[in-house]
Design an enzyme around this catalytic site. Structure first.
Site, PDB file in Angstrom:
ATOM      1  N   LYS A  46      41.847  23.926  51.703  1.00 49.16           N
ATOM      2  CA  LYS A  46      41.889  25.107  52.556  1.00 49.16           C
ATOM      3  C   LYS A  46      42.474  24.687  53.895  1.00 49.16           C
ATOM      4  O   LYS A  46      42.437  23.501  54.261  1.00 49.16           O
ATOM      5  CB  LYS A  46      40.480  25.668  52.774  1.00 49.16           C
ATOM      6  CG  LYS A  46      40.460  27.132  53.166  1.00 49.16           C
ATOM      7  CD  LYS A  46      40.613  28.039  51.970  1.00 49.16           C
ATOM      8  CE  LYS A  46      40.379  29.494  52.342  1.00 49.16           C
ATOM      9  NZ  LYS A  46      40.372  30.386  51.168  1.00 49.16           N
ATOM     10  N   GLY A  98      32.905  45.939  54.173  1.00 49.91           N
ATOM     11  CA  GLY A  98      34.278  45.511  54.395  1.00 49.91           C
ATOM     12  C   GLY A  98      35.242  46.200  53.446  1.00 49.91           C
ATOM     13  O   GLY A  98      35.227  45.923  52.243  1.00 49.91           O
ATOM     14  N   GLY A 147      38.554  45.995  53.601  1.00 51.56           N
ATOM     15  CA  GLY A 147      39.842  45.377  53.888  1.00 51.56           C
ATOM     16  C   GLY A 147      40.625  45.091  52.632  1.00 51.56           C
ATOM     17  O   GLY A 147      40.655  45.880  51.688  1.00 51.56           O
ATOM     18  N   LYS A 148      41.249  43.912  52.597  1.00 51.21           N
ATOM     19  CA  LYS A 148      42.138  43.537  51.500  1.00 51.21           C
ATOM     20  C   LYS A 148      41.491  43.728  50.128  1.00 51.21           C
ATOM     21  O   LYS A 148      42.079  44.310  49.226  1.00 51.21           O
ATOM     22  CB  LYS A 148      42.553  42.075  51.643  1.00 51.21           C
ATOM     23  CG  LYS A 148      43.519  41.778  52.767  1.00 51.21           C
ATOM     24  CD  LYS A 148      43.847  40.284  52.747  1.00 51.21           C
ATOM     25  CE  LYS A 148      44.885  39.906  53.784  1.00 51.21           C
ATOM     26  NZ  LYS A 148      45.231  38.472  53.710  1.00 51.21           N
ATOM     27  N   VAL A 149      40.270  43.210  49.964  1.00 54.36           N
ATOM     28  CA  VAL A 149      39.606  43.233  48.662  1.00 54.36           C
ATOM     29  C   VAL A 149      38.741  44.478  48.487  1.00 54.36           C
ATOM     30  O   VAL A 149      38.753  45.119  47.433  1.00 54.36           O
ATOM     31  CB  VAL A 149      38.750  41.965  48.463  1.00 54.36           C
ATOM     32  CG1 VAL A 149      37.958  42.025  47.162  1.00 54.36           C
ATOM     33  CG2 VAL A 149      39.636  40.721  48.487  1.00 54.36           C
ATOM     34  N   GLY A 150      37.991  44.816  49.514  1.00 57.07           N
ATOM     35  CA  GLY A 150      37.048  45.918  49.427  1.00 57.07           C
ATOM     36  C   GLY A 150      37.665  47.238  49.012  1.00 57.07           C
ATOM     37  O   GLY A 150      37.074  48.007  48.249  1.00 57.07           O
TER      38      GLY A 150
END
Length: 359
Positions: free
Chosen positions: A82, A182, A184-187
């Site tokens: 990472k 959330g 966002g991108k995934v939610g």
């Protein structure tokens, strides 16, 4: 530019930690390689305004270790790594900074492949790729997979289906209430899968744009003021899909859900929280197990991206989650412990084969 490598014997167990700095562009980054036992380390680059270098280092060490376990459980021949870029992406991100970062990734000669994470996006990967070959999560125009959140959300949904089967006897969320922290991108993708499956969705987000998206796209989503209001709602499933540490000493005692399955990384604030969840009768599916769809998607790019092949592998998260939940029940341990054991077993058994000399 300068690079500093540890000798691989530090207390964290990481093989290598690289500090990267380019004063002219303002780049300050850290690349953590936890393990290459199964292959090159793969993990995204997080661009975030950490309070200190110590906070950035702690995050990259935790995240890179998690990626090793995630990739192992996903059946990938890839190790765990990472990276974090320390700074506010809204102010500090530039072509020069991203390309300088790409030079550092290239300097590792394939030991580490990067991809998107919090604060970095597909267009950023295309810029980084102008300086290094070791980039995934690229745009479709450049032969990549595009937005990896698509299969991340699909994998979380599969893990949630397995948890529902284990808890209520049927692999569906139909008739259940799911709380998403959330959007966002995934939610946002997860919300779509849940609504299509017949679930009721309650959600919250600190970003007004995300809330506006929900009101427009899925007006049936019930929006609440904050995470406290969400976790104390009458939920069947809680899905943390923002930053890590969502399950802590304040959250878990207040949580009303029977299942926790979400897309966020490192959801457990500290060791021991999984025991508290178990004591309260809450089934926790390990985050690095269920949110592996994204890494499966970007890993598929390395051999030439095929969406259907990647989606099929991400769908397998259902079977892996089911296996781990059964294993945990049989061995009398928390699912997080069972998942760790399975990942460590694969890293040890398959990683050992690399010691067999091939001329």
């Amino acid at each position: 530019m300068g690079v500093f490598d540890t000798d691989g014997t530090d207390a964290t167990g990481h093989e290598q930690v690289v500090f990267c700095q380019d004063r002219q562009t303002g780049l300050k980054a850290i690349i953590g390689i936890y393990s290459t036992a199964l292959g090159p380390a793969l993990g995204g680059t997080r661009f975030y305004p950490y309070e200190s270098e110590e906070a950035a280092l702690a995050d990259v060490l935790k995240l890179s270790r998690g990626m090793a376990y995630k990739n192992a459980l996903a059946g990938l021949d890839l190790g765990g790594g990472k990276a974090v870029i320390w700074g506010d992406p809204a102010r500090a991100k530039s072509e020069g900074l991203l390309r300088a970062y790409g030079r550092f990734v290239e300097s590792l000669h394939g030991r580490y492949y990067t991809a998107c994470d919090v604060g970095t996006y597909v267009p950023d990967m295309d810029v980084i790729a102008r300086e290094t070959r070791y980039v995934t999560g690229r745009s479709v125009e450049h032969g990549g997979a595009g937005d990896s959140s698509i299969l991340t959300a699909w994998g979380v949904f599969q893990g949630m289906r397995a948890a529902a089967e284990h808890t209520w006897g049927r692999p569906t969320l139909a008739g259940r209430t799911v709380g998403i922290a959330g959007l966002g991108k995934v939610g946002k993708y997860l919300a779509g899968h849940l609504i299509e499956d017949g679930a009721a969705v309650i959600a919250t987000d600190v970003n007004e744009a995300a809330l506006s998206w929900a009101r427009t796209t899925h007006p049936q989503i019930e929006l609440v003021a904050d995470t406290t209001a969400l976790i104390t709602s009458d939920l069947d499933v809680y899905a943390p899909c923002a930053l890590g540490g969502a399950l802590d000493d304040d959250t878990v005692p207040a949580l009303r859900a029977k299942v926790v399955t979400g897309g966020a990384n490192n959801q457990l604030a500290h060791p021991g929280i999984e025991k508290t969840l178990a004591e309260r009768g809450i089934l926790y599916t390990p985050d690095y197990l269920v949110n592996a769809g994204g890494v499966i998607q970007v890993a598929d790019e390395i051999e030439g991206f095929n969406f259907e092949r990647a989606k099929l592998r991400a769908t397998g998260i259902f079977d892996t989650t089911r296996r781990i939940l059964r294993m945990a029940e049989t061995e009398g341990v928390a699912p997080a412990v069972a998942a760790d054991r399975l990942a460590e077993q694969r890293m040890a058994e398959v990683g050992r084969l690399r010691s067999i000399y091939l001329s």
